[in-house]
Design a protein around this motif. Structure first.
Motif, PDB file in Angstrom:
ATOM      1  N   ARG A  69       0.862  -1.183   0.000  1.00  0.00           N
ATOM      2  CA  ARG A  69       0.000   0.000   0.000  1.00  0.00           C
ATOM      3  C   ARG A  69       0.895   1.228   0.000  1.00  0.00           C
ATOM      4  O   ARG A  69       1.580   1.523   0.982  1.00  0.00           O
ATOM      5  N   GLY A  70       0.925   1.935  -1.133  1.00  0.00           N
ATOM      6  CA  GLY A  70       1.813   3.090  -1.263  1.00  0.00           C
ATOM      7  C   GLY A  70       1.260   4.105  -2.242  1.00  0.00           C
ATOM      8  O   GLY A  70       0.275   3.866  -2.939  1.00  0.00           O
ATOM      9  N   THR A  71       1.914   5.246  -2.325  1.00  0.00           N
ATOM     10  CA  THR A  71       1.444   6.346  -3.171  1.00  0.00           C
ATOM     11  C   THR A  71       1.797   6.088  -4.626  1.00  0.00           C
ATOM     12  O   THR A  71       2.963   5.846  -4.962  1.00  0.00           O
ATOM     13  N   LEU A  72       0.770   6.160  -5.494  1.00  0.00           N
ATOM     14  CA  LEU A  72       0.981   5.919  -6.925  1.00  0.00           C
ATOM     15  C   LEU A  72       0.153   6.904  -7.750  1.00  0.00           C
ATOM     16  O   LEU A  72       0.480   8.073  -7.828  1.00  0.00           O
ATOM     17  N   MET A  73      -0.936   6.440  -8.368  1.00  0.00           N
ATOM     18  CA  MET A  73      -1.719   7.247  -9.292  1.00  0.00           C
ATOM     19  C   MET A  73      -2.285   8.497  -8.611  1.00  0.00           C
ATOM     20  O   MET A  73      -2.794   8.434  -7.509  1.00  0.00           O
ATOM     21  N   ARG A  74      -2.150   9.635  -9.301  1.00  0.00           N
ATOM     22  CA  ARG A  74      -2.723  10.903  -8.856  1.00  0.00           C
ATOM     23  C   ARG A  74      -2.230  11.327  -7.479  1.00  0.00           C
ATOM     24  O   ARG A  74      -2.905  12.070  -6.770  1.00  0.00           O
ATOM     25  N   GLY A  75      -1.063  10.842  -7.084  1.00  0.00           N
ATOM     26  CA  GLY A  75      -0.529  11.196  -5.774  1.00  0.00           C
ATOM     27  C   GLY A  75      -1.361  10.653  -4.635  1.00  0.00           C
ATOM     28  O   GLY A  75      -1.327  11.199  -3.523  1.00  0.00           O
ATOM     29  N   THR A  76      -2.109   9.564  -4.879  1.00  0.00           N
ATOM     30  CA  THR A  76      -2.943   8.983  -3.833  1.00  0.00           C
ATOM     31  C   THR A  76      -2.486   7.561  -3.526  1.00  0.00           C
ATOM     32  O   THR A  76      -1.794   6.926  -4.310  1.00  0.00           O
ATOM     33  N   VAL A  77      -2.900   7.078  -2.372  1.00  0.00           N
ATOM     34  CA  VAL A  77      -2.478   5.762  -1.905  1.00  0.00           C
ATOM     35  C   VAL A  77      -3.255   4.677  -2.637  1.00  0.00           C
ATOM     36  O   VAL A  77      -4.473   4.750  -2.767  1.00  0.00           O
ATOM     37  N   SER A 145      12.449  27.319   6.932  1.00  0.00           N
ATOM     38  CA  SER A 145      11.996  28.290   5.928  1.00  0.00           C
ATOM     39  C   SER A 145      11.027  27.673   4.924  1.00  0.00           C
ATOM     40  O   SER A 145      10.391  28.389   4.137  1.00  0.00           O
ATOM     41  N   ASP A 146      10.895  26.340   4.918  1.00  0.00           N
ATOM     42  CA  ASP A 146       9.993  25.656   3.986  1.00  0.00           C
ATOM     43  C   ASP A 146       8.574  25.599   4.548  1.00  0.00           C
ATOM     44  O   ASP A 146       8.379  25.668   5.768  1.00  0.00           O
ATOM     45  N   ASP A 147       7.610  25.444   3.661  1.00  0.00           N
ATOM     46  CA  ASP A 147       6.246  25.143   4.078  1.00  0.00           C
ATOM     47  C   ASP A 147       6.239  23.677   4.537  1.00  0.00           C
ATOM     48  O   ASP A 147       6.357  22.759   3.730  1.00  0.00           O
ATOM     49  N   THR A 148       6.099  23.468   5.824  1.00  0.00           N
ATOM     50  CA  THR A 148       6.290  22.142   6.414  1.00  0.00           C
ATOM     51  C   THR A 148       5.386  21.085   5.789  1.00  0.00           C
ATOM     52  O   THR A 148       5.844  20.023   5.348  1.00  0.00           O
ATOM     53  N   ARG A 149       4.092  21.355   5.750  1.00  0.00           N
ATOM     54  CA  ARG A 149       3.152  20.331   5.284  1.00  0.00           C
ATOM     55  C   ARG A 149       3.343  20.034   3.798  1.00  0.00           C
ATOM     56  O   ARG A 149       3.319  18.871   3.386  1.00  0.00           O
ATOM     57  N   ALA A 150       3.528  21.069   2.992  1.00  0.00           N
ATOM     58  CA  ALA A 150       3.671  20.854   1.548  1.00  0.00           C
ATOM     59  C   ALA A 150       4.950  20.095   1.229  1.00  0.00           C
ATOM     60  O   ALA A 150       4.949  19.166   0.405  1.00  0.00           O
ATOM     61  N   VAL A 151       6.056  20.469   1.855  1.00  0.00           N
ATOM     62  CA  VAL A 151       7.330  19.804   1.578  1.00  0.00           C
ATOM     63  C   VAL A 151       7.306  18.366   2.097  1.00  0.00           C
ATOM     64  O   VAL A 151       7.827  17.447   1.453  1.00  0.00           O
ATOM     65  N   ALA A 152       6.699  18.157   3.259  1.00  0.00           N
ATOM     66  CA  ALA A 152       6.592  16.785   3.780  1.00  0.00           C
ATOM     67  C   ALA A 152       5.800  15.907   2.819  1.00  0.00           C
ATOM     68  O   ALA A 152       6.196  14.769   2.528  1.00  0.00           O
ATOM     69  N   ARG A 153       4.685  16.411   2.320  1.00  0.00           N
ATOM     70  CA  ARG A 153       3.900  15.630   1.367  1.00  0.00           C
ATOM     71  C   ARG A 153       4.695  15.343   0.099  1.00  0.00           C
ATOM     72  O   ARG A 153       4.653  14.230  -0.436  1.00  0.00           O
ATOM     73  N   ALA A 154       5.428  16.332  -0.374  1.00  0.00           N
ATOM     74  CA  ALA A 154       6.233  16.129  -1.587  1.00  0.00           C
ATOM     75  C   ALA A 154       7.268  15.030  -1.368  1.00  0.00           C
ATOM     76  O   ALA A 154       7.495  14.190  -2.255  1.00  0.00           O
ATOM     77  N   CYS A 155       7.887  15.014  -0.211  1.00  0.00           N
ATOM     78  CA  CYS A 155       8.892  13.983   0.083  1.00  0.00           C
ATOM     79  C   CYS A 155       8.239  12.597   0.169  1.00  0.00           C
ATOM     80  O   CYS A 155       8.785  11.605  -0.341  1.00  0.00           O
ATOM     81  N   LEU A 156       7.082  12.521   0.802  1.00  0.00           N
ATOM     82  CA  LEU A 156       6.392  11.238   0.915  1.00  0.00           C
ATOM     83  C   LEU A 156       5.913  10.745  -0.448  1.00  0.00           C
ATOM     84  O   LEU A 156       5.851   9.537  -0.693  1.00  0.00           O
ATOM     85  N   TYR A 157       5.570  11.662  -1.345  1.00  0.00           N
ATOM     86  CA  TYR A 157       5.200  11.285  -2.701  1.00  0.00           C
ATOM     87  C   TYR A 157       6.407  10.784  -3.484  1.00  0.00           C
ATOM     88  O   TYR A 157       6.326   9.832  -4.254  1.00  0.00           O
ATOM     89  N   ALA A 158       7.530  11.474  -3.322  1.00  0.00           N
ATOM     90  CA  ALA A 158       8.697  11.230  -4.180  1.00  0.00           C
ATOM     91  C   ALA A 158       9.423   9.936  -3.831  1.00  0.00           C
ATOM     92  O   ALA A 158       9.982   9.276  -4.722  1.00  0.00           O
ATOM     93  N   LEU A 159       9.445   9.566  -2.572  1.00  0.00           N
ATOM     94  CA  LEU A 159      10.224   8.408  -2.145  1.00  0.00           C
ATOM     95  C   LEU A 159       9.417   7.110  -2.285  1.00  0.00           C
ATOM     96  O   LEU A 159       8.192   7.112  -2.133  1.00  0.00           O
ATOM     97  N   PRO A 160      10.084   5.991  -2.552  1.00  0.00           N
ATOM     98  CA  PRO A 160       9.391   4.697  -2.693  1.00  0.00           C
ATOM     99  C   PRO A 160       9.024   4.121  -1.324  1.00  0.00           C
ATOM    100  O   PRO A 160       9.659   3.193  -0.816  1.00  0.00           O
ATOM    101  N   LEU A 161       7.963   4.680  -0.751  1.00  0.00           N
ATOM    102  CA  LEU A 161       7.539   4.314   0.594  1.00  0.00           C
ATOM    103  C   LEU A 161       6.234   3.533   0.555  1.00  0.00           C
ATOM    104  O   LEU A 161       5.372   3.799  -0.274  1.00  0.00           O
TER     105      LEU A 161
END
Length: 333
Positions: A69-77, A145-161
């Motif tokens: 169970r991981g993030t794939l299509m449309r940035g959704t799980v 200095s980053d937007d915490t929630r947006a950057v965290a989501r981007a990292c969780l999307y980008a990595l094979p988690l």
């Protein structure tokens, strides 16, 4: 092909014309991917498609890692076979980040995402498993200095988690943590498009773009040996039953992939009902299919399935809906 012919073909691929006796891992593969923001919906999706489905069989597959169970299509799980996650995550992750960038309207501007992703990768390497809250806390502390929630989501999307099974009837609780996928991702675009058509075809390139979250797939379509029906592509010898084939009553869960797999969804839901499909907080509602089309929405209330029809049902249709609802309540309660 008219909408009814397209609908029957897609229902056949989605195992919704008759329940099958497939192994749960095989079934997940045939369905391409099951949307799974929440843990329970994929179990109901498989109950509606498999004969004598037991929830324990999917829990065992998740525990064994043959289904993840991981993030794939449309940035959704989504729920997919492990081998498919390995082939598709590198293709879909950039699209998910791109979609997030558009959705957050500038909140990622100025952030060095490549650097952030590598730092979060190292953080996972040190700790093994992390929750989304723990990733956000690390970014808030180390990248103020980053937007915490947006950057965290981007990292969780980008990595094979993938989500780590943590017990419960549906395999995961809402507190399930993330961990690195136990495999080596290696992009394979042809396998993704073949799987998409096998599960949702016939379809246009625009349908694929809508389902997958963007991307330019025309060259991939052109590189495959496919049949053409006007603007529609399909796999050779894929099932395309006639429009008069009977389609039994089926209950689909919240977020079912069938309702999100095409730009033009008129093969399964009339345009007049499409607005009601998604709630204000962006939930895709659970639906009842009658004669292959959305005829109502449903929810579980105190161990009873409550149906909200969107059209008047014939007496025999209502009887079939009631019978299936009673069976579903016994499974899902």
């Amino acid at each position: 092909m008219n909408a009814r012919e397209l609908g029957r073909a897609t229902l056949a691929r989605q195992l919704l014309l008759s329940r099958v006796s497939d192994d749960v891992v095989e079934a997940v593969g045939r369905l391409c991917a099951l949307q799974a923001q929440e843990a329970k919906p994929p179990f109901i999706a498989l109950w509606s498609r498999l004969r004598d489905f037991e929830a324990s069989s999917l829990v065992e597959a998740l525990s064994a890692g043959t289904v993840v169970r991981g993030t794939l299509m449309r940035g959704t799980v989504h729920l997919v076979r492990a081998e498919d996650f390995a082939r598709w995550q590198p293709l879909l992750a950039p699209l998910g980040v791109e979609g997030l960038r558009a959705a957050t309207r500038g909140r990622l501007d100025g952030a060095d995402l490549d650097e952030a992703v590598e730092q979060v990768r190292e953080h996972f390497s040190r700790h093994g498993e992390l929750s989304a809250d723990e990733v956000r806390a690390w970014i808030e502390t180390n990248r103020p200095s980053d937007d915490t929630r947006a950057v965290a989501r981007a990292c969780l999307y980008a990595l094979p988690l993938v989500r780590v099974p943590d017990g419960g009837r549906w395999g995961h609780t809402p507190r399930a943590k993330f961990a690195f996928f136990d495999g080596k991702p290696r992009a394979n675009a042809p396998s993704l498009i073949r799987a998409y058509l096998a599960a949702f075809g016939p379809a246009t390139v625009r349908d694929a773009q809508s389902s997958l979250g963007g991307g330019d797939w025309q060259d991939v379509f052109d590189g495959l040996e496919l049949e053409r029906f006007g603007a529609y592509y399909d796999l050779p010898d894929a099932p395309r039953p006639g429009e008069d084939v009977e389609a039994p009553v089926r209950f689909l869960p919240d977020f079912d992939s069938l309702l999100l797999a095409h730009a033009d969804r008129s093969r399964v839901i009339a345009d007049v009902h499409r607005k009601a499909l998604t709630t204000k907080n962006l939930r895709v509602r659970a639906v009842v299919l009658v004669d292959g089309m959305v005829a109502g929405f449903w929810k579980l209330d105190k161990k009873k399935v409550v149906v909200e029809p969107v059209r008047k049902l014939l007496k025999r249709e209502q009887a079939a809906v009631d019978e299936e609802a009673e069976r579903l309540a016994a499974f899902a309660s």
